[in-house]
Write a protein that holds these residues in place. Structure first.
Motif, PDB file in Angstrom:
ATOM      1  N   THR A   1      -3.526  -2.506   0.601  1.00 49.64           N
ATOM      2  CA  THR A   1      -2.146  -2.183   0.909  1.00 49.64           C
ATOM      3  C   THR A   1      -1.722  -1.025   0.023  1.00 49.64           C
ATOM      4  N   ASP A   4       2.809   3.524  -0.543  1.00 51.17           N
ATOM      5  CA  ASP A   4       3.510   4.633   0.098  1.00 51.17           C
ATOM      6  C   ASP A   4       2.620   5.222   1.197  1.00 51.17           C
ATOM      7  N   PRO A   5       3.173   5.462   2.411  1.00 52.26           N
ATOM      8  CA  PRO A   5       2.355   6.045   3.474  1.00 52.26           C
ATOM      9  C   PRO A   5       1.798   7.427   3.146  1.00 52.26           C
ATOM     10  N   PHE A   8      -1.976   7.668   2.919  1.00 54.36           N
ATOM     11  CA  PHE A   8      -2.842   7.441   4.074  1.00 54.36           C
ATOM     12  C   PHE A   8      -3.935   8.491   4.186  1.00 54.36           C
ATOM     13  N   GLN A   9      -3.591   9.741   4.048  1.00 49.65           N
ATOM     14  CA  GLN A   9      -4.560  10.821   4.237  1.00 49.65           C
ATOM     15  C   GLN A   9      -5.767  10.622   3.325  1.00 49.65           C
ATOM     16  N   VAL A  24      -2.765  -0.109   5.155  1.00 50.38           N
ATOM     17  CA  VAL A  24      -1.454  -0.603   5.585  1.00 50.38           C
ATOM     18  C   VAL A  24      -0.466  -0.439   4.443  1.00 50.38           C
ATOM     19  N   THR A  25       0.811  -0.417   4.800  1.00 51.69           N
ATOM     20  CA  THR A  25       1.872  -0.480   3.800  1.00 51.69           C
ATOM     21  C   THR A  25       2.673  -1.752   4.056  1.00 51.69           C
ATOM     22  N   ARG A  29       3.578   0.417   8.181  1.00 53.24           N
ATOM     23  CA  ARG A  29       2.776   1.585   8.582  1.00 53.24           C
ATOM     24  C   ARG A  29       1.316   1.212   8.480  1.00 53.24           C
ATOM     25  N   VAL A  30       0.519   1.610   9.456  1.00 58.74           N
ATOM     26  CA  VAL A  30      -0.897   1.259   9.488  1.00 58.74           C
ATOM     27  C   VAL A  30      -1.725   2.465   9.886  1.00 58.74           C
ATOM     28  N   GLY A  31      -2.985   2.479   9.472  1.00 55.46           N
ATOM     29  CA  GLY A  31      -3.868   3.571   9.844  1.00 55.46           C
ATOM     30  C   GLY A  31      -5.317   3.146   9.794  1.00 55.46           C
ATOM     31  N   GLN A  64      -2.877   6.562  13.337  1.00 56.68           N
ATOM     32  CA  GLN A  64      -1.803   5.938  12.563  1.00 56.68           C
ATOM     33  C   GLN A  64      -0.752   5.372  13.501  1.00 56.68           C
ATOM     34  N   SER A  66       2.661   2.017  13.582  1.00 59.33           N
ATOM     35  CA  SER A  66       3.491   1.064  12.858  1.00 59.33           C
ATOM     36  C   SER A  66       3.557  -0.233  13.649  1.00 59.33           C
TER      37      SER A  66
END
Length: 85
Positions: A1, A4-5, A8-9, A24-25, A29-31, A64, A66
């Motif tokens: 987890t 902060d999104p 993600f990168q 995930v956050t 937000r998910v990726g 990505q 949500s």
């Protein structure tokens, strides 16, 4: 987890060949990142988001979105990845 999104990168790229990464956050937000030739990150993400009431999309290597149900998203990803080919 991730807290902060913005992370993600870094979490979803620069993968070794054959690796798949899920991030995930707490805010939903998910990726998914994929360096596996047989696993399309966008397809996996859309399937998991459908199962968890979310939305999103992406490319074969990075996707990505949500969802209001992060545990449901993770469960759907695990089930898809562990299903026999």
């Amino acid at each position: 987890t991730l807290p902060d999104p913005a992370g993600f990168q870094a979490a979803l790229t620069d993968l070794r060949p054959g690796e798949v990464s899920v991030a995930v956050t707490g805010a939903g937000r998910v990726g998914i990142g994929s360096a596996h030739p047989d696993l399309n990150a966008g397809t996996l993400l859309r399937a998991a988001l459908t199962a968890s009431g979310g939305k999103g999309g992406g490319r074969p290597d990075l996707a990505q979105g949500s969802t209001p149900d992060v545990p449901g998203f993770l469960r759907a990803v695990r089930e898809t990845l562990s299903a026999p080919a």
